[in-house]
Scaffold this motif. Structure first.
Motif, PDB file in Angstrom:
ATOM      1  N   UNK A 111       6.082   5.870   6.630  1.00 61.04           N
ATOM      2  CA  UNK A 111       7.194   4.934   6.843  1.00 61.04           C
ATOM      3  C   UNK A 111       6.759   3.495   6.586  1.00 61.04           C
ATOM      4  N   UNK A 112       5.561   3.157   7.050  1.00 53.01           N
ATOM      5  CA  UNK A 112       5.032   1.807   6.821  1.00 53.01           C
ATOM      6  C   UNK A 112       4.827   1.563   5.329  1.00 53.01           C
ATOM      7  N   UNK A 113       4.269   2.555   4.634  1.00 52.82           N
ATOM      8  CA  UNK A 113       4.055   2.420   3.188  1.00 52.82           C
ATOM      9  C   UNK A 113       5.395   2.254   2.471  1.00 52.82           C
ATOM     10  N   UNK A 114       6.386   3.053   2.853  1.00 57.35           N
ATOM     11  CA  UNK A 114       7.707   2.952   2.237  1.00 57.35           C
ATOM     12  C   UNK A 114       8.336   1.590   2.515  1.00 57.35           C
ATOM     13  N   UNK A 115       8.254   1.126   3.758  1.00 55.73           N
ATOM     14  CA  UNK A 115       8.805  -0.176   4.133  1.00 55.73           C
ATOM     15  C   UNK A 115       8.110  -1.298   3.370  1.00 55.73           C
ATOM     16  N   UNK A 117       6.581  -1.082   0.472  1.00 54.99           N
ATOM     17  CA  UNK A 117       7.000  -1.000  -0.926  1.00 54.99           C
ATOM     18  C   UNK A 117       8.394  -1.554  -1.140  1.00 54.99           C
ATOM     19  N   UNK A 118       9.286  -1.278  -0.197  1.00 54.95           N
ATOM     20  CA  UNK A 118      10.647  -1.796  -0.281  1.00 54.95           C
ATOM     21  C   UNK A 118      10.658  -3.317  -0.199  1.00 54.95           C
ATOM     22  N   UNK A 119       9.891  -3.857   0.745  1.00 55.13           N
ATOM     23  CA  UNK A 119       9.810  -5.325   0.891  1.00 55.13           C
ATOM     24  C   UNK A 119       9.227  -5.959  -0.365  1.00 55.13           C
ATOM     25  N   UNK A 120       8.165  -5.366  -0.906  1.00 55.32           N
ATOM     26  CA  UNK A 120       7.547  -5.902  -2.125  1.00 55.32           C
ATOM     27  C   UNK A 120       8.519  -5.864  -3.297  1.00 55.32           C
ATOM     28  N   UNK A 121       9.260  -4.753  -3.417  1.00 47.55           N
ATOM     29  CA  UNK A 121      10.253  -4.642  -4.488  1.00 47.55           C
ATOM     30  C   UNK A 121      11.365  -5.663  -4.340  1.00 47.55           C
ATOM     31  N   UNK A 122      11.825  -5.874  -3.115  1.00 44.98           N
ATOM     32  CA  UNK A 122      12.864  -6.859  -2.848  1.00 44.98           C
ATOM     33  C   UNK A 122      12.367  -8.264  -3.193  1.00 44.98           C
ATOM     34  N   UNK A 123      11.140  -8.597  -2.793  1.00 44.67           N
ATOM     35  CA  UNK A 123      10.582  -9.917  -3.092  1.00 44.67           C
ATOM     36  C   UNK A 123      10.411 -10.110  -4.593  1.00 44.67           C
ATOM     37  N   UNK A 124      10.025  -9.063  -5.287  1.00 44.68           N
ATOM     38  CA  UNK A 124       9.874  -9.136  -6.739  1.00 44.68           C
ATOM     39  C   UNK A 124      11.225  -9.406  -7.402  1.00 44.68           C
ATOM     40  N   UNK A 125      12.261  -8.736  -6.929  1.00 46.04           N
ATOM     41  CA  UNK A 125      13.605  -8.967  -7.469  1.00 46.04           C
ATOM     42  C   UNK A 125      14.085 -10.388  -7.158  1.00 46.04           C
ATOM     43  N   UNK A 126      13.788 -10.895  -5.971  1.00 46.69           N
ATOM     44  CA  UNK A 126      14.167 -12.262  -5.606  1.00 46.69           C
ATOM     45  C   UNK A 126      13.459 -13.288  -6.505  1.00 46.69           C
TER      46      UNK A 126
END
Length: 130
Positions: A111-115, A117-126
């Motif tokens: 769950x931590x790894x998924x979270x 990865x999601x945060x990193x992907x969101x920041x990359x999109x931003x």
């Protein structure tokens, strides 16, 4: 087909041997860490290589996992290994071992790894949107 079933049953038994070795006092710390990683990976619902990828998807179950088990078993002292093998055989014949703590750790870790990865992907999109 019987040969494959026997191989899978032996693989499962060896995973339980590693589980009991991880909890044993006579096993060196580095072997415990390696064994814990192998057991966690074996019981984890998430694979290094997803199963839906043709041929490569089953590579971890056929090559990576057995290789990891083999290496981990070689790290464990012979006397301790024999003791853990007896315990694993007994557990598999008489009852299914349950470890809710280890299951919780595995689910939390993924769950931590998924979270993350999601945060990193969101920041990359931003960053790309700017």
């Amino acid at each position: 087909m019987k040969k494959i079933k026997d191989w899978a049953k032996n693989l499962k038994r060896q995973i339980y041997v590693l589980y009991f070795a991880y909890k044993h006092d006579n096993v060196p710390w580095y072997a415990k860490v390696f064994a814990a990683c192998i057991v966690a990976y074996a019981f984890s619902p998430i694979d290094l290589i997803p199963d839906f990828i043709p041929v490569l998807g089953y590579l971890d179950e056929v090559i990576i996992l057995p290789l990891g088990i083999m290496i981990a078993l070689k790290m464990i002292p012979k006397e301790t290994l024999a003791e853990c093998e007896k315990k694993a055989s007994y557990e598999l014949e008489h009852r299914k071992p349950k470890n809710w703590i280890m299951g919780t750790v595995i689910i939390t870790l993924w769950s931590i790894i998924f979270l993350w990865g999601t945060i990193q992907g969101y920041q990359l999109l931003q960053d790309k949107a700017r």
